[in-house]
Design a protein around this motif. Structure first.
Motif, PDB file in Angstrom:
ATOM      1  N   THR A  91      -1.822   6.155  -5.732  1.00 48.01           N
ATOM      2  CA  THR A  91      -1.130   5.152  -6.534  1.00 48.01           C
ATOM      3  C   THR A  91      -0.408   5.791  -7.722  1.00 48.01           C
ATOM      4  O   THR A  91       0.750   5.471  -8.009  1.00 48.01           O
ATOM      5  N   GLY A 127       2.611   7.660  -6.499  1.00 52.12           N
ATOM      6  CA  GLY A 127       3.655   6.748  -6.045  1.00 52.12           C
ATOM      7  C   GLY A 127       4.424   6.143  -7.201  1.00 52.12           C
ATOM      8  O   GLY A 127       5.661   6.038  -7.162  1.00 52.12           O
ATOM      9  N   THR A 186      -1.438   2.239   0.946  1.00 51.06           N
ATOM     10  CA  THR A 186      -0.035   1.821   0.829  1.00 51.06           C
ATOM     11  C   THR A 186       0.086   0.397   0.302  1.00 51.06           C
ATOM     12  O   THR A 186       1.015   0.088  -0.440  1.00 51.06           O
ATOM     13  N   LEU A 239      -0.719   0.595  -3.474  1.00 51.36           N
ATOM     14  CA  LEU A 239       0.439   1.140  -4.181  1.00 51.36           C
ATOM     15  C   LEU A 239       1.536   0.098  -4.301  1.00 51.36           C
ATOM     16  O   LEU A 239       2.189  -0.013  -5.344  1.00 51.36           O
ATOM     17  N   SER A 294       1.066  -2.094  -7.207  1.00 50.79           N
ATOM     18  CA  SER A 294       1.438  -1.400  -8.443  1.00 50.79           C
ATOM     19  C   SER A 294       2.950  -1.348  -8.620  1.00 50.79           C
ATOM     20  O   SER A 294       3.462  -1.488  -9.743  1.00 50.79           O
TER      21      SER A 294
END
Length: 274
Positions: free
Chosen positions: A32, A35, A196, A199, A202
Motif C-alpha cells: 500500500t 502504491g 490490490t 491499495l 487508499s
C-alpha cells in the motif's frame, strides 16, 4: 462524470501530494505504501492509540482497514476516525472479510456507528453483510461470484449507511444513494495479488483528499486504477501475476490524465449483473 474531470483530479492529486493516514492490515502495509508513493501521494502508517488522533488530524485522508483486527486496533480506529471527523478529514472504511466472523462484523458496524465514514469500499458480499442483505456469499476475506444486482446493492447500502459506497468486482460500481456510476476498467489479475483491493481504497482516499464530491472522487480513482491495471497487464501478460504486481506499481506512476481520458470506461446504472 466526465473522463476529463477524472483526468483533472489525477493531476490535482499529484500536485497536492496528499498525506493519507492508514490504520491497516499487516499483510498489505508495504504494498500500500509503495502504491501510494507511485501515485504521487504520501502514505503514513500509524496505529498506536496514543498518537492516532494527532496523526489523523494532520492527514488529508484516513483509511481504516479491518483486515487483521485486534481489540486495540478497533479502539485506535475509533479514536482516529473521530479525530478526523473533528477536522473534516475524509475517512474511508475497507470492511475486509465482514461476515466471516462475529468480531469482524461487529467491529465494522461499530466503526460505522461511531465515525462519520466518507466512503465504504468492499466487494459485494462485504457490503451486503454490512446492511444485513442476504443472498451474497463470501469465503474468508474473498467474495464469491456476484449473485444479485450490484447497482441496486450499492444504492441501497449508500442510503442505509448514509455514505458513498464502492463495490468492486468484474465491474466496479459507486453510489451515493441517488446517483450510480459504473467503471468498466481493470483486469482479473487484480484478484490474483494480495493487497490490490486494499491499495485501491487508499488510492480512493488520496482522490477524496482533493475536496471533490466523494462519489466523483471515488469514480475517478477507480478509472485511474483500472486503466493502470490494464497497462500493467499489457507489460506482463506473458509472465504472470507476480510480475504484474511489480508492474502495477510502475503503471500507477506512469498512467497519466491522457491515459484516463483515452482508456477510461464509465457508465451509469447496470441492469443485468446477475
Amino acid at each position: 462524470m466526465k473522463l476529463s474531470s477524472a483526468s483533472h483530479l489525477l493531476e490535482k492529486v499529484r500536485a497536492d501530494h496528499p498525506l493519507v493516514h492508514h490504520i491497516t492490515n499487516q499483510v498489505v502495509t508495504n504494498f500500500t505504501a509503495n502504491g501510494l508513493l507511485a501515485l504521487g501521494a504520501s502514505p503514513v502508517m500509524a496505529n498506536a492509540k496514543e498518537e492516532v488522533a494527532e496523526m489523523a488530524q494532520l492527514a488529508d485522508a484516513l483509511v481504516l482497514n479491518i483486515g487483521t483486527l485486534t481489540k486495540d486496533t478497533v479502539e485506535a480506529m475509533n479514536i482516529a476516525g473521530q479525530a478526523a471527523n473533528e477536522k473534516g478529514v475524509p475517512v474511508l472504511l475497507d470492511p475486509v472479510g465482514v461476515g466471516a466472523t462475529a468480531f469482524r462484523t461487529s467491529a465494522a458496524k461499530q466503526l460505522l456507528q461511531q465515525v462519520n465514514i466518507t466512503v465504504v469500499r468492499g466487494n459485494a458480499a462485504e457490503v451486503a453483510h454490512l446492511i444485513g442483505v442476504d443472498g451474497w456469499q463470501s469465503k474468508g476475506v474473498d467474495a464469491k461470484e456476484a449473485s444479485g444486482n450490484v447497482s441496486s446493492l450499492a444504492k441501497q447500502a449508500a442510503k442505509a449507511l448514509e455514505t458513498v459506497v464502492v463495490i468492486t468486482g468484474k465491474v466496479d460500481v459507486v453510489s451515493d444513494g441517488d446517483e450510480v456510476l459504473s467503471i468498466h476498467n481493470g483486469h482479473e489479475w487484480l484478484t490474483k495479488v494480495t493487497g490490490t483491493g486494499c491499495l485501491l481504497t487508499s488510492v480512493i482516499g488520496a482522490f477524496c483528499a482533493t475536496g471533490e464530491r466523494p462519489i466523483h472522487a471515488s469514480a475517478a480513482a477507480l478509472l485511474f486504477y483500472g486503466v493502470a491495471a490494464e497497462k500493467a497487464v499489457q507489460e506482463t501478460k506473458e509472465k504472470g501475476p507476480g510480475t504484474f504486481q511489480m508492474e502495477l506499481l510502475n503503471a500507477l506512476s506512469n498512467t497519466n490524465g491522457n491515459d484516463v481520458m483515452t482508456l477510461g470506461k464509465i457508465g451509469g446504472v447496470l441492469h443485468d449483473e446477475g
